[in-house]
Enzyme design. Structure first.
Site, PDB file in Angstrom:
ATOM      1  N   ASP A  21      60.349  73.337  23.229  1.00  0.00           N
ATOM      2  CA  ASP A  21      59.435  72.323  22.730  1.00  0.00           C
ATOM      3  C   ASP A  21      58.253  73.087  22.120  1.00  0.00           C
ATOM      4  O   ASP A  21      58.038  74.251  22.442  1.00  0.00           O
ATOM      5  CB  ASP A  21      58.972  71.428  23.880  1.00  0.00           C
ATOM      6  CG  ASP A  21      57.900  70.455  23.454  1.00  0.00           C
ATOM      7  OD1 ASP A  21      58.112  69.753  22.454  1.00  0.00           O
ATOM      8  OD2 ASP A  21      56.845  70.417  24.106  1.00  0.00           O
ATOM      9  N   ASP A 205      57.365  70.856  28.502  1.00  0.00           N
ATOM     10  CA  ASP A 205      56.261  70.633  29.425  1.00  0.00           C
ATOM     11  C   ASP A 205      55.811  69.175  29.536  1.00  0.00           C
ATOM     12  O   ASP A 205      55.046  68.839  30.424  1.00  0.00           O
ATOM     13  CB  ASP A 205      55.049  71.464  29.004  1.00  0.00           C
ATOM     14  CG  ASP A 205      54.287  70.836  27.852  1.00  0.00           C
ATOM     15  OD1 ASP A 205      54.938  70.458  26.860  1.00  0.00           O
ATOM     16  OD2 ASP A 205      53.055  70.702  27.950  1.00  0.00           O
ATOM     17  N   ASP A 209      59.700  65.390  27.347  1.00  0.00           N
ATOM     18  CA  ASP A 209      60.743  66.395  27.537  1.00  0.00           C
ATOM     19  C   ASP A 209      61.584  66.140  28.792  1.00  0.00           C
ATOM     20  O   ASP A 209      62.619  66.787  28.969  1.00  0.00           O
ATOM     21  CB  ASP A 209      60.121  67.796  27.636  1.00  0.00           C
ATOM     22  CG  ASP A 209      59.351  68.180  26.388  1.00  0.00           C
ATOM     23  OD1 ASP A 209      59.842  67.884  25.292  1.00  0.00           O
ATOM     24  OD2 ASP A 209      58.264  68.768  26.507  1.00  0.00           O
TER      25      ASP A 209
END
Length: 306
Positions: A21, A205, A209
Protein backbone atom coordinates in the site's frame (compact mmCIF):
# COMPACT_ATOMS: atom_id res chain seq x y z
CA UNK A 1 8.50 -8.09 13.47
CA UNK A 2 5.79 -9.60 15.65
CA UNK A 3 4.60 -12.99 14.35
CA UNK A 4 0.91 -13.53 15.05
CA UNK A 5 0.33 -16.75 13.08
CA UNK A 6 2.42 -19.86 13.54
CA UNK A 7 3.11 -20.61 9.86
CA UNK A 8 3.58 -16.97 8.78
CA UNK A 9 7.38 -17.21 8.55
CA UNK A 10 7.20 -20.30 6.35
CA UNK A 11 4.71 -18.61 4.01
CA UNK A 12 6.82 -15.43 3.94
CA UNK A 13 9.89 -17.45 2.99
CA UNK A 14 8.09 -18.80 -0.10
CA UNK A 15 6.87 -15.36 -1.26
CA UNK A 16 8.07 -14.06 -4.62
CA UNK A 17 5.93 -10.88 -4.88
CA UNK A 18 5.46 -8.10 -2.34
CA UNK A 19 2.49 -5.72 -2.70
CA UNK A 20 2.75 -2.37 -0.92
CA UNK A 21 0.00 0.00 0.00
CA UNK A 22 1.29 3.56 -0.47
CA UNK A 23 -0.18 5.95 2.10
CA UNK A 24 1.13 5.19 5.59
CA UNK A 25 3.20 2.24 4.34
CA UNK A 26 5.67 3.60 1.80
CA UNK A 27 5.00 7.09 3.16
CA UNK A 28 5.56 8.32 6.70
CA UNK A 29 1.84 8.68 7.44
CA UNK A 30 2.04 12.40 8.29
CA UNK A 31 0.19 14.05 5.39
CA UNK A 32 -0.11 17.79 4.98
CA UNK A 33 -2.47 19.97 2.96
CA UNK A 34 -0.63 21.49 0.01
CA UNK A 35 -3.22 23.47 -1.93
CA UNK A 36 -6.93 24.24 -1.84
CA UNK A 37 -8.59 25.19 -5.14
CA UNK A 38 -12.13 26.45 -4.71
CA UNK A 39 -14.69 25.24 -7.25
CA UNK A 40 -17.83 26.90 -5.93
CA UNK A 41 -19.22 29.79 -3.89
CA UNK A 42 -17.31 29.13 -0.65
CA UNK A 43 -13.84 30.43 0.18
CA UNK A 44 -10.88 28.14 0.87
CA UNK A 45 -11.05 28.52 4.66
CA UNK A 46 -14.74 27.55 4.79
CA UNK A 47 -14.08 24.55 2.50
CA UNK A 48 -11.26 23.38 4.77
CA UNK A 49 -13.53 23.51 7.82
CA UNK A 50 -16.15 21.44 6.00
CA UNK A 51 -13.50 18.94 4.90
CA UNK A 52 -12.11 18.72 8.45
CA UNK A 53 -15.59 18.04 9.83
CA UNK A 54 -16.08 15.23 7.33
CA UNK A 55 -12.64 13.72 8.01
CA UNK A 56 -12.94 13.96 11.80
CA UNK A 57 -14.19 10.39 12.20
CA UNK A 58 -12.02 8.87 9.45
CA UNK A 59 -9.26 6.37 10.24
CA UNK A 60 -7.58 6.88 6.86
CA UNK A 61 -4.00 8.27 7.12
CA UNK A 62 -4.87 11.22 4.84
CA UNK A 63 -7.45 12.37 7.40
CA UNK A 64 -4.58 13.38 9.68
CA UNK A 65 -3.85 16.31 7.38
CA UNK A 66 -7.14 17.93 8.43
CA UNK A 67 -6.55 17.68 12.19
CA UNK A 68 -4.70 21.00 12.16
CA UNK A 69 -7.53 22.98 10.57
CA UNK A 70 -8.45 25.79 12.95
CA UNK A 71 -11.72 27.43 13.77
CA UNK A 72 -15.07 25.97 14.82
CA UNK A 73 -16.12 22.95 12.79
CA UNK A 74 -19.71 22.22 11.80
CA UNK A 75 -21.25 19.18 13.43
CA UNK A 76 -21.41 16.17 11.12
CA UNK A 77 -24.43 13.89 11.20
CA UNK A 78 -25.37 10.69 9.38
CA UNK A 79 -21.69 10.01 8.72
CA UNK A 80 -20.95 7.22 6.24
CA UNK A 81 -17.42 6.08 5.38
CA UNK A 82 -17.06 4.16 2.13
CA UNK A 83 -13.64 2.45 1.99
CA UNK A 84 -11.68 3.41 -1.10
CA UNK A 85 -14.15 6.15 -2.06
CA UNK A 86 -14.57 8.76 0.66
CA UNK A 87 -16.88 10.06 3.35
CA UNK A 88 -20.43 11.38 3.24
CA UNK A 89 -22.15 13.30 6.03
CA UNK A 90 -24.82 15.91 6.62
CA UNK A 91 -23.37 19.34 7.43
CA UNK A 92 -25.51 22.43 7.99
CA UNK A 93 -28.55 20.49 6.81
CA UNK A 94 -27.01 19.43 3.48
CA UNK A 95 -25.31 16.25 2.35
CA UNK A 96 -21.58 16.70 1.71
CA UNK A 97 -18.96 14.34 0.33
CA UNK A 98 -15.18 14.28 0.30
CA UNK A 99 -13.11 11.75 -1.59
CA UNK A 100 -12.47 10.69 -5.16
CA UNK A 101 -13.83 12.75 -8.05
CA UNK A 102 -16.33 10.10 -9.18
CA UNK A 103 -17.59 9.60 -5.62
CA UNK A 104 -18.24 13.33 -5.18
CA UNK A 105 -19.66 13.64 -8.72
CA UNK A 106 -22.51 11.29 -7.79
CA UNK A 107 -23.69 14.00 -5.36
CA UNK A 108 -22.37 17.28 -6.82
CA UNK A 109 -23.03 16.65 -10.52
CA UNK A 110 -20.96 15.93 -13.64
CA UNK A 111 -17.21 16.36 -13.13
CA UNK A 112 -14.75 18.26 -15.30
CA UNK A 113 -10.97 18.19 -15.34
CA UNK A 114 -8.45 15.55 -14.25
CA UNK A 115 -9.04 13.16 -11.36
CA UNK A 116 -6.34 14.51 -9.05
CA UNK A 117 -6.40 14.91 -5.27
CA UNK A 118 -9.40 14.99 -2.94
CA UNK A 119 -12.67 16.62 -3.97
CA UNK A 120 -15.27 18.28 -1.77
CA UNK A 121 -18.87 18.77 -2.82
CA UNK A 122 -22.46 18.94 -1.66
CA UNK A 123 -25.90 18.44 -3.18
CA UNK A 124 -25.64 19.86 -6.69
CA UNK A 125 -22.44 21.86 -6.14
CA UNK A 126 -18.69 21.36 -6.33
CA UNK A 127 -16.83 23.14 -3.53
CA UNK A 128 -13.09 22.47 -3.67
CA UNK A 129 -10.19 20.35 -4.86
CA UNK A 130 -7.69 19.69 -2.07
CA UNK A 131 -4.14 18.42 -2.62
CA UNK A 132 -2.69 16.42 0.26
CA UNK A 133 0.90 15.18 0.18
CA UNK A 134 2.72 12.65 2.36
CA UNK A 135 6.50 12.30 2.24
CA UNK A 136 8.01 8.91 1.45
CA UNK A 137 9.81 7.05 4.20
CA UNK A 138 13.54 7.75 3.86
CA UNK A 139 14.38 4.04 3.93
CA UNK A 140 11.64 2.97 1.50
CA UNK A 141 13.80 2.94 -1.65
CA UNK A 142 16.55 0.93 0.08
CA UNK A 143 14.06 -1.58 1.51
CA UNK A 144 12.43 -2.06 -1.91
CA UNK A 145 15.85 -2.52 -3.55
CA UNK A 146 16.88 -5.08 -0.90
CA UNK A 147 13.66 -7.05 -1.34
CA UNK A 148 14.12 -7.01 -5.13
CA UNK A 149 17.70 -8.26 -4.66
CA UNK A 150 16.26 -11.16 -2.65
CA UNK A 151 14.11 -12.11 -5.65
CA UNK A 152 10.79 -10.44 -4.77
CA UNK A 153 8.85 -8.45 -7.36
CA UNK A 154 7.61 -5.19 -5.77
CA UNK A 155 4.15 -3.85 -6.65
CA UNK A 156 2.18 -0.83 -5.39
CA UNK A 157 -1.59 -1.13 -4.90
CA UNK A 158 -3.03 2.19 -3.76
CA UNK A 159 -6.33 3.99 -3.54
CA UNK A 160 -4.59 7.30 -4.22
CA UNK A 161 -4.77 9.09 -7.57
CA UNK A 162 -2.47 8.00 -10.39
CA UNK A 163 0.01 10.95 -10.47
CA UNK A 164 0.84 10.58 -6.76
CA UNK A 165 1.20 6.80 -7.03
CA UNK A 166 3.35 7.13 -10.16
CA UNK A 167 5.64 9.66 -8.47
CA UNK A 168 6.07 7.43 -5.41
CA UNK A 169 6.74 4.37 -7.58
CA UNK A 170 9.44 6.18 -9.54
CA UNK A 171 11.10 7.49 -6.37
CA UNK A 172 11.31 4.08 -4.67
CA UNK A 173 12.16 2.18 -7.86
CA UNK A 174 8.96 0.20 -8.47
CA UNK A 175 7.86 -0.27 -12.07
CA UNK A 176 4.48 -1.95 -11.48
CA UNK A 177 1.87 0.16 -9.73
CA UNK A 178 -1.93 0.38 -9.58
CA UNK A 179 -3.84 3.54 -8.54
CA UNK A 180 -7.41 4.40 -7.53
CA UNK A 181 -8.05 0.90 -6.21
CA UNK A 182 -10.98 0.29 -3.91
CA UNK A 183 -10.56 -2.55 -1.35
CA UNK A 184 -12.35 -5.00 -3.68
CA UNK A 185 -10.02 -3.95 -6.51
CA UNK A 186 -7.01 -4.80 -4.34
CA UNK A 187 -8.55 -8.20 -3.64
CA UNK A 188 -9.01 -8.79 -7.37
CA UNK A 189 -5.38 -7.78 -7.97
CA UNK A 190 -4.20 -10.31 -5.37
CA UNK A 191 -6.37 -13.00 -6.94
CA UNK A 192 -5.00 -12.17 -10.40
CA UNK A 193 -1.42 -12.42 -9.12
CA UNK A 194 -2.28 -15.75 -7.49
CA UNK A 195 -3.71 -17.06 -10.76
CA UNK A 196 -0.39 -16.16 -12.39
CA UNK A 197 1.32 -18.46 -9.90
CA UNK A 198 2.70 -15.63 -7.77
CA UNK A 199 3.06 -16.10 -4.01
CA UNK A 200 2.13 -12.71 -2.59
CA UNK A 201 3.06 -10.92 0.63
CA UNK A 202 0.86 -7.87 1.28
CA UNK A 203 1.98 -4.87 3.36
CA UNK A 204 -0.52 -2.25 4.52
CA UNK A 205 -1.61 -0.11 7.43
CA UNK A 206 -5.14 1.24 6.99
CA UNK A 207 -8.72 0.16 7.55
CA UNK A 208 -9.06 -0.05 3.76
CA UNK A 209 -6.25 -2.64 3.73
CA UNK A 210 -7.86 -4.99 6.27
CA UNK A 211 -9.80 -7.15 3.74
CA UNK A 212 -6.80 -7.65 1.48
CA UNK A 213 -4.48 -8.27 4.44
CA UNK A 214 -6.84 -10.99 5.65
CA UNK A 215 -7.06 -12.56 2.18
CA UNK A 216 -3.35 -12.47 1.27
CA UNK A 217 -1.28 -15.68 1.61
CA UNK A 218 0.87 -13.76 4.11
CA UNK A 219 0.35 -10.18 5.27
CA UNK A 220 2.30 -7.59 7.23
CA UNK A 221 0.73 -4.60 8.99
CA UNK A 222 2.44 -1.43 10.19
CA UNK A 223 2.11 -1.16 13.98
CA UNK A 224 1.39 2.57 13.79
CA UNK A 225 -1.55 1.92 11.44
CA UNK A 226 -5.18 1.06 12.09
CA UNK A 227 -6.04 -1.56 14.70
CA UNK A 228 -8.21 -3.45 12.20
CA UNK A 229 -5.23 -3.80 9.86
CA UNK A 230 -3.07 -5.16 12.69
CA UNK A 231 -5.65 -7.76 13.72
CA UNK A 232 -6.08 -8.86 10.08
CA UNK A 233 -2.35 -9.37 9.46
CA UNK A 234 -0.10 -12.38 10.02
CA UNK A 235 2.88 -10.27 11.06
CA UNK A 236 3.13 -6.76 12.53
CA UNK A 237 6.08 -4.48 11.81
CA UNK A 238 6.77 -2.88 15.19
CA UNK A 239 9.41 -0.39 13.97
CA UNK A 240 8.61 2.89 12.24
CA UNK A 241 10.73 2.05 9.18
CA UNK A 242 10.63 -0.63 6.49
CA UNK A 243 14.27 -1.62 6.95
CA UNK A 244 13.35 -4.72 8.97
CA UNK A 245 11.46 -6.30 6.05
CA UNK A 246 14.47 -7.61 4.07
CA UNK A 247 16.02 -9.00 7.25
CA UNK A 248 12.69 -10.63 8.14
CA UNK A 249 12.67 -12.36 4.75
CA UNK A 250 16.24 -13.59 5.26
CA UNK A 251 15.35 -14.94 8.72
CA UNK A 252 12.22 -16.61 7.31
CA UNK A 253 14.24 -18.33 4.60
CA UNK A 254 16.93 -19.44 7.07
CA UNK A 255 14.19 -20.74 9.37
CA UNK A 256 12.71 -22.90 6.61
CA UNK A 257 16.18 -24.19 5.72
CA UNK A 258 16.84 -25.15 9.36
CA UNK A 259 13.43 -26.84 9.61
CA UNK A 260 14.18 -28.93 6.53
CA UNK A 261 17.62 -29.87 7.87
CA UNK A 262 16.16 -30.94 11.21
CA UNK A 263 13.37 -32.95 9.58
CA UNK A 264 15.86 -34.64 7.26
CA UNK A 265 18.16 -35.51 10.19
CA UNK A 266 15.29 -36.80 12.36
CA UNK A 267 13.87 -38.92 9.54
CA UNK A 268 17.29 -40.31 8.60
CA UNK A 269 18.23 -41.08 12.20
CA UNK A 270 14.96 -42.90 12.87
CA UNK A 271 15.17 -44.89 9.62
CA UNK A 272 18.55 -46.19 10.75
CA UNK A 273 18.10 -46.44 14.51
CA UNK A 274 14.60 -47.90 14.79
CA UNK A 275 15.24 -51.09 12.74
CA UNK A 276 18.47 -51.70 14.66
CA UNK A 277 16.69 -51.22 17.99
CA UNK A 278 13.80 -53.45 16.92
CA UNK A 279 16.26 -56.18 15.92
CA UNK A 280 17.85 -56.00 19.35
CA UNK A 281 21.18 -54.82 17.96
CA UNK A 282 21.16 -51.64 20.07
CA UNK A 283 20.99 -51.89 23.89
CA UNK A 284 18.42 -49.67 25.64
CA UNK A 285 21.05 -47.43 27.24
CA UNK A 286 22.65 -46.75 23.82
CA UNK A 287 19.24 -46.03 22.28
CA UNK A 288 18.48 -43.55 25.08
CA UNK A 289 21.82 -41.79 24.59
CA UNK A 290 21.34 -41.75 20.80
CA UNK A 291 17.84 -40.28 21.06
CA UNK A 292 18.99 -37.58 23.49
CA UNK A 293 21.99 -36.75 21.32
CA UNK A 294 19.72 -36.48 18.27
CA UNK A 295 17.40 -34.09 20.10
CA UNK A 296 20.32 -31.96 21.27
CA UNK A 297 21.67 -31.82 17.71
CA UNK A 298 18.31 -30.58 16.42
CA UNK A 299 18.13 -27.91 19.15
CA UNK A 300 21.71 -26.80 18.50
CA UNK A 301 21.03 -26.55 14.77
CA UNK A 302 17.92 -24.44 15.41
CA UNK A 303 19.90 -22.23 17.81
CA UNK A 304 21.99 -21.06 14.82
CA UNK A 305 19.05 -18.82 13.91
CA UNK A 306 19.85 -16.69 16.97
Amino acid sequence: LLVTRADALETLARSDTVVFDKTGTLTVGRPAIQTVRTLGPLDAEHCLRLAAALELSSAHPLALAFREVGGPLPEAGEVRSLPGLGIEARLDGQRHRIGSRDFVAALAGPAAGPDHGLYLGRDGAWLAQIEVADALRPEAARAVADLAALGLRPVIASGDHAPAVRAAAIEVGITEYHARLAPQDKLQLLQALGQQGRRVAMIGDGVNDAPVLAAAPVSIAIAAGAALARTSADLVLMTRGLGALPEALRIARRTVTIIRQNLAWAAGYNLIALPLAAAGLVPPWAAAIGMSASSLLVVANAWRLA
